[in-house]
Motif scaffolding. Sequence first.
Motif, PDB file in Angstrom:
ATOM      1  N   LYS A 144      49.747 -87.908 -57.913  1.00 24.15           N
ATOM      2  CA  LYS A 144      50.334 -87.450 -58.837  1.00 24.15           C
ATOM      3  C   LYS A 144      51.258 -88.434 -59.626  1.00 24.15           C
ATOM      4  CE  LYS A 144      53.571 -83.552 -59.743  1.00 24.15           C
ATOM      5  NZ  LYS A 144      54.330 -82.438 -59.061  1.00 24.15           N
ATOM      6  N   PHE A 145      50.876 -88.840 -60.927  1.00 27.49           N
ATOM      7  CA  PHE A 145      51.359 -89.981 -61.662  1.00 27.49           C
ATOM      8  C   PHE A 145      52.381 -89.474 -62.660  1.00 27.49           C
ATOM      9  CE2 PHE A 145      48.025 -92.046 -59.458  1.00 27.49           C
ATOM     10  CZ  PHE A 145      48.371 -93.338 -59.324  1.00 27.49           C
ATOM     11  N   SER A 146      53.567 -90.070 -62.931  1.00 26.26           N
ATOM     12  CA  SER A 146      54.445 -89.738 -63.962  1.00 26.26           C
ATOM     13  C   SER A 146      54.147 -90.341 -65.350  1.00 26.26           C
ATOM     14  CB  SER A 146      56.018 -90.149 -63.532  1.00 26.26           C
ATOM     15  OG  SER A 146      56.148 -91.627 -63.446  1.00 26.26           O
ATOM     16  N   PRO A 147      54.536 -89.793 -66.369  1.00 28.07           N
ATOM     17  CA  PRO A 147      53.968 -90.202 -67.699  1.00 28.07           C
ATOM     18  C   PRO A 147      54.590 -91.643 -67.861  1.00 28.07           C
ATOM     19  CG  PRO A 147      54.880 -87.964 -67.939  1.00 28.07           C
ATOM     20  CD  PRO A 147      55.114 -88.428 -66.480  1.00 28.07           C
ATOM     21  N   THR A 148      55.522 -92.102 -67.165  1.00 30.53           N
ATOM     22  CA  THR A 148      56.157 -93.574 -67.367  1.00 30.53           C
ATOM     23  C   THR A 148      55.225 -94.409 -66.514  1.00 30.53           C
ATOM     24  OG1 THR A 148      57.580 -93.164 -65.281  1.00 30.53           O
ATOM     25  CG2 THR A 148      58.543 -92.825 -67.582  1.00 30.53           C
ATOM     26  N   CYS A 149      54.209 -94.078 -66.149  1.00 35.34           N
ATOM     27  CA  CYS A 149      53.294 -95.134 -65.318  1.00 35.34           C
ATOM     28  C   CYS A 149      52.102 -95.370 -65.981  1.00 35.34           C
ATOM     29  CB  CYS A 149      52.596 -94.239 -64.157  1.00 35.34           C
ATOM     30  SG  CYS A 149      53.735 -93.929 -62.584  1.00 35.34           S
ATOM     31  N   LEU A 150      52.081 -95.126 -67.406  1.00 33.19           N
ATOM     32  CA  LEU A 150      51.031 -95.328 -68.342  1.00 33.19           C
ATOM     33  C   LEU A 150      50.910 -96.885 -68.403  1.00 33.19           C
ATOM     34  CD1 LEU A 150      48.724 -94.617 -70.276  1.00 33.19           C
ATOM     35  CD2 LEU A 150      50.525 -94.193 -71.988  1.00 33.19           C
ATOM     36  N   GLU A 151      52.042 -97.584 -68.895  1.00 34.80           N
ATOM     37  CA  GLU A 151      51.921 -99.176 -69.194  1.00 34.80           C
ATOM     38  C   GLU A 151      51.486 -99.800 -67.922  1.00 34.80           C
ATOM     39  OE1 GLU A 151      54.979-102.534 -70.769  1.00 34.80           O
ATOM     40  OE2 GLU A 151      55.780-100.313 -70.815  1.00 34.80           O
ATOM     41  N   PRO A 152      52.100 -99.779 -66.716  1.00 33.58           N
ATOM     42  CA  PRO A 152      51.473-100.437 -65.761  1.00 33.58           C
ATOM     43  C   PRO A 152      49.950-100.222 -65.318  1.00 33.58           C
ATOM     44  CG  PRO A 152      52.941 -99.137 -64.926  1.00 33.58           C
ATOM     45  CD  PRO A 152      53.228 -98.906 -66.271  1.00 33.58           C
ATOM     46  N   LEU A 153      49.498 -98.780 -65.674  1.00 38.52           N
ATOM     47  CA  LEU A 153      48.233 -98.354 -65.402  1.00 38.52           C
ATOM     48  C   LEU A 153      47.323 -99.114 -66.379  1.00 38.52           C
ATOM     49  CD1 LEU A 153      48.611 -94.406 -64.532  1.00 38.52           C
ATOM     50  CD2 LEU A 153      47.601 -96.361 -63.006  1.00 38.52           C
ATOM     51  N   MET A 154      47.560 -99.381 -67.790  1.00 38.83           N
ATOM     52  CA  MET A 154      46.981 -99.734 -68.559  1.00 38.83           C
ATOM     53  C   MET A 154      46.727-101.182 -68.408  1.00 38.83           C
ATOM     54  SD  MET A 154      45.721 -97.672 -70.630  1.00 38.83           S
ATOM     55  CE  MET A 154      45.347 -98.068 -72.221  1.00 38.83           C
ATOM     56  N   ARG A 155      47.761-102.026 -67.889  1.00 40.34           N
ATOM     57  CA  ARG A 155      47.653-103.329 -67.492  1.00 40.34           C
ATOM     58  C   ARG A 155      46.678-103.749 -66.466  1.00 40.34           C
ATOM     59  NH1 ARG A 155      53.504-103.467 -67.876  1.00 40.34           N
ATOM     60  NH2 ARG A 155      53.552-103.281 -65.325  1.00 40.34           N
ATOM     61  N   ILE A 156      46.368-102.754 -65.692  1.00 42.35           N
ATOM     62  CA  ILE A 156      45.302-103.161 -64.572  1.00 42.35           C
ATOM     63  C   ILE A 156      44.079-102.429 -64.606  1.00 42.35           C
ATOM     64  CG2 ILE A 156      47.322-103.565 -62.961  1.00 42.35           C
ATOM     65  CD1 ILE A 156      46.801-100.864 -61.618  1.00 42.35           C
ATOM     66  N   ALA A 157      44.208-101.826 -65.932  1.00 43.58           N
ATOM     67  CA  ALA A 157      42.752-100.805 -66.093  1.00 43.58           C
ATOM     68  C   ALA A 157      41.586-101.470 -66.072  1.00 43.58           C
ATOM     69  CB  ALA A 157      42.971-100.014 -67.383  1.00 43.58           C
ATOM     70  N   SER A 158      41.243-102.571 -67.054  1.00 41.16           N
ATOM     71  CA  SER A 158      40.177-103.319 -66.988  1.00 41.16           C
ATOM     72  C   SER A 158      39.867-104.041 -65.567  1.00 41.16           C
ATOM     73  CB  SER A 158      40.253-104.275 -68.270  1.00 41.16           C
ATOM     74  OG  SER A 158      40.354-103.461 -69.324  1.00 41.16           O
ATOM     75  N   ASP A 159      41.043-104.898 -65.211  1.00 41.81           N
ATOM     76  CA  ASP A 159      40.522-105.726 -64.106  1.00 41.81           C
ATOM     77  C   ASP A 159      40.666-105.399 -62.611  1.00 41.81           C
ATOM     78  OD1 ASP A 159      40.535-107.916 -65.942  1.00 41.81           O
ATOM     79  OD2 ASP A 159      42.762-108.460 -65.777  1.00 41.81           O
ATOM     80  N   VAL A 160      41.190-103.985 -62.514  1.00 46.57           N
ATOM     81  CA  VAL A 160      40.977-103.222 -61.234  1.00 46.57           C
ATOM     82  C   VAL A 160      40.596-101.755 -61.209  1.00 46.57           C
ATOM     83  CG1 VAL A 160      42.575-102.429 -59.288  1.00 46.57           C
ATOM     84  CG2 VAL A 160      43.502-104.433 -60.824  1.00 46.57           C
ATOM     85  N   ILE A 161      40.981-101.079 -61.837  1.00 46.63           N
ATOM     86  CA  ILE A 161      40.665 -99.403 -61.852  1.00 46.63           C
ATOM     87  C   ILE A 161      39.190 -99.388 -62.389  1.00 46.63           C
ATOM     88  CG2 ILE A 161      41.205 -97.244 -62.897  1.00 46.63           C
ATOM     89  CD1 ILE A 161      43.995 -97.963 -63.263  1.00 46.63           C
ATOM     90  N   PHE A 162      38.840-100.075 -63.462  1.00 48.21           N
ATOM     91  CA  PHE A 162      37.419 -99.826 -63.847  1.00 48.21           C
ATOM     92  C   PHE A 162      36.559-100.983 -63.689  1.00 48.21           C
ATOM     93  CE2 PHE A 162      39.863 -97.648 -67.459  1.00 48.21           C
ATOM     94  CZ  PHE A 162      39.775 -96.331 -66.682  1.00 48.21           C
ATOM     95  N   ARG A 163      36.765-101.785 -62.619  1.00 50.32           N
ATOM     96  CA  ARG A 163      35.972-102.689 -61.999  1.00 50.32           C
ATOM     97  C   ARG A 163      35.773-102.460 -60.382  1.00 50.32           C
ATOM     98  NH1 ARG A 163      37.231-108.961 -62.923  1.00 50.32           N
ATOM     99  NH2 ARG A 163      36.605-108.493 -64.881  1.00 50.32           N
ATOM    100  N   ASP A 164      34.700-102.077 -60.247  1.00 49.82           N
ATOM    101  CA  ASP A 164      34.123-101.374 -58.853  1.00 49.82           C
ATOM    102  C   ASP A 164      33.833-102.555 -57.944  1.00 49.82           C
ATOM    103  OD1 ASP A 164      34.336 -98.468 -59.687  1.00 49.82           O
ATOM    104  OD2 ASP A 164      32.659 -99.250 -60.863  1.00 49.82           O
TER     105      ASP A 164
END
Length: 409
Positions: free
Chosen positions: A389-409
């Motif tokens: 469960k992620f708080s709304p304040t997590c958006l910025e750090p999540l966006m920073r790692i989106a391309s290189d980590v979250i969406f890179r399988d």
Amino acid sequence: MFYVPISLFCTLLLCFHLAFFFSSTTTNTYLPSLCSPISKTNTTTATKYPSSKPKTPPPQEPNATTKYPSSKPKTPPPQEPKYEEEEEVVEEEDDEEEDEALFRLASLTNPNPTTPKKIAFMFLTTTPLPLSPLWELFFQPPNQTQTLYNIYIHADPSRPYEPPFSGVFSGRVIPSKPTSRADPSLISAARRLLSRALLHDPSNAMFVLLSPSCIPIRSFPFIYKTLANCSTKSFIEILSNEPTLRSRYDARGLGTMLPEVRFDSFRVGSQFFVLSRKHARLVVSDTRLWPKFKLPCESVYTCYAEEHYFSTLLNMEMEVGDGTCVPATLTHVDWSWSGGKYGHPRTYRPEQVGPGLIRGFRSAMPRYGDAGAGNWSSSEDYPFLFARKFSPTCLEPLMRIASDVIFRD
């Protein structure tokens, strides 16, 4: 000498009377919004309460004009409280009838999806999806030539939505009704989402229920391939050895669940599931268990209807050994922290978000049923695809790692 003025005076009186008659018998026509369904509640209300108003209407409570188009007389009759109570009951009954009609219609849809198979992402929310920018990136993978998904949002109409839904979420809100945590209204909301998705697109093969605090932990191609390749299976947590199982079963009163739901058939599990089209139809067509699970609870601290209904229904209805219902959720959640005993899992904060957290989700394995993976009869293991469960304040750090980590399988 006085004959003409008196005649003229009488004529004016007659005209004034006719003008008053026509103005007092003219009523306003209720014009419903083209974006909203015409419900029985609106029709009934317009009939019960005349549209004529006194010249100086008395002050009304917020939203009173929605329920009661006409203002009340200055001196209300003694029965007024009784009428208000009856109106509330009528509205609840109309809401129930409206849902039942929707569910019946959805239960008649084809259980086999057409091609290309699509994933229905269903968001059950009371907020304007604070993590939507991350989902925007998820739904727009590079080199995608075909839309392989649909989005549906159940948004509690009693809550504010600022900023409003936009981007891929624009125009995706289904006709919604108020919801409350640990309340049967969450079951109804999930069934509305399933029904609308079933009726909207016959290509919807898998139905994913998500909260506004959920995130994807894999790319869209990875999640699509995983779910499309096993579109005959459902993934829903089904547990029978939870310490509070008995108290949850008796939350509505001793023996209340009988005879439809025996204790040995009662199950609990996460409310966030992935259902096949076959099982989505099964859920919306249920009329046997729902009357029990919508009953009010005597013990509100152990009554989480949304965590009981779906697991119990699928457990009772699926054929033993058919292998189409995987007893696990694909949404990772951490109940290990001390606050979990109060009914809430760990809420992640910005300082906890990083590549290590995402990799930890990916390396973890879902628990299958009660005894871990060994209790799952299939040799297949499935990875977590989402996390909360992620708080709304997590958006910025999540966006920073989106391309290189979250969406890179």
